[in-house]
Scaffold this active site. Sequence first.
Site, short mmCIF file in Angstrom:
data_model
loop_
_atom_site.label_atom_id
_atom_site.label_comp_id
_atom_site.label_asym_id
_atom_site.label_seq_id
_atom_site.Cartn_x
_atom_site.Cartn_y
_atom_site.Cartn_z
N THR A 274 0.85 -1.19 0.00
CA THR A 274 0.00 0.00 0.00
C THR A 274 0.89 1.24 0.00
OG1 THR A 274 -0.11 0.07 2.42
CG2 THR A 274 -1.88 -1.11 1.28
N GLU A 275 0.27 2.36 -0.30
CA GLU A 275 1.03 3.61 -0.19
C GLU A 275 1.37 3.84 1.27
OE1 GLU A 275 -0.89 7.53 -0.71
OE2 GLU A 275 -2.80 6.45 -0.83
N CYS B 241 2.24 6.63 4.33
CA CYS B 241 2.10 8.03 4.73
C CYS B 241 3.30 8.41 5.59
CB CYS B 241 0.78 8.25 5.48
SG CYS B 241 -0.65 8.21 4.38
N ASP C 291 -6.67 0.91 6.94
CA ASP C 291 -7.14 -0.26 7.71
C ASP C 291 -8.61 -0.56 7.49
OD1 ASP C 291 -4.69 -0.85 8.62
OD2 ASP C 291 -5.02 -0.30 10.70
#
Length: 300
Positions: free
Chosen positions: A107-108, A110, A174
């Site tokens: 996933t990306e 952050c 999530d």
Amino acid sequence: MMPSVMTESSDKETEAFVEVDPTCRYGRYPELLGTGAVKKVYRAFDQEEGIEVAWNQVKLRSFSNDPSMIDRLYSEVRLLRSLKNNNIIALYDVWLDKLHGTLNFITEVCTSGNLREYRKKHRQVSLKALKKWSKQILKGLHYLHSNDPCVIHRDLNCSNLFVNGNVGQVKIGDLGLAATVRKNHSAHSVLGTPEFMAPELYEEHYTELVDIYSFGMCLLELVTLEIPYSECDNVAKIYKKVSSGIKPQALGKVKDPEVKAFIENCLAESKVRPSAADLLRHPFFREIDDDENEDDNNDH
């Protein structure tokens, strides 16, 4: 095999991958970014794009006696792949490693971690900044809720909201407990984080408005720096208060009447609780609407 540009350097200067995906595009570093109930998240690198990413890893043998949990994990991944929005964590790839018994998905990432830790780290935050964060969360929820089928997050709290602090961007992550519900239907299972769960979630008959209640609790935490119902020392006491309509003590610590009224609006009974779309039009956001940049308007 993916071609890579090799350069000579000492081991001290480079960090070796401890694992690569089947295509050799993504490499996982040993550094742990976070640990959830069912997965570990590691720092990783996308060699093709030259960007850092998050490598989410679930050890399936932990759930060998619970096929429903494995089904839920697969459904999170399938769901994430279909969602494309500026305020939702993007999923890039997924695969099953049968040899090691793991489900892996990229996933990306952050840059500043989750909103709970970020807020603790930066205690001096203006109300305007809190409104900007809140509006982005609502935009993400509006996107989920207007999806067909409607996607209900069901476990929204400040630890699964993520931040790119350098640009003030907030994203919802999530989605492991998310449910998809056809229009005009309701969902029927009890899941979530007790302090943030709407009363109707316990009654097992609810709609996407449970996420608005949770959002209200998130905003309460961001304003007060206190997890709602921290006065309760167990889940049973939280449930008793929530089901009796007793609001958390933290609400009494909100001094600004406009902020308090907005939070109370989110925590209202389900039949009068506003939708994400309603809240995005609320006068609460008037002061930030004028200086929003075009990127923030990309809802879909």
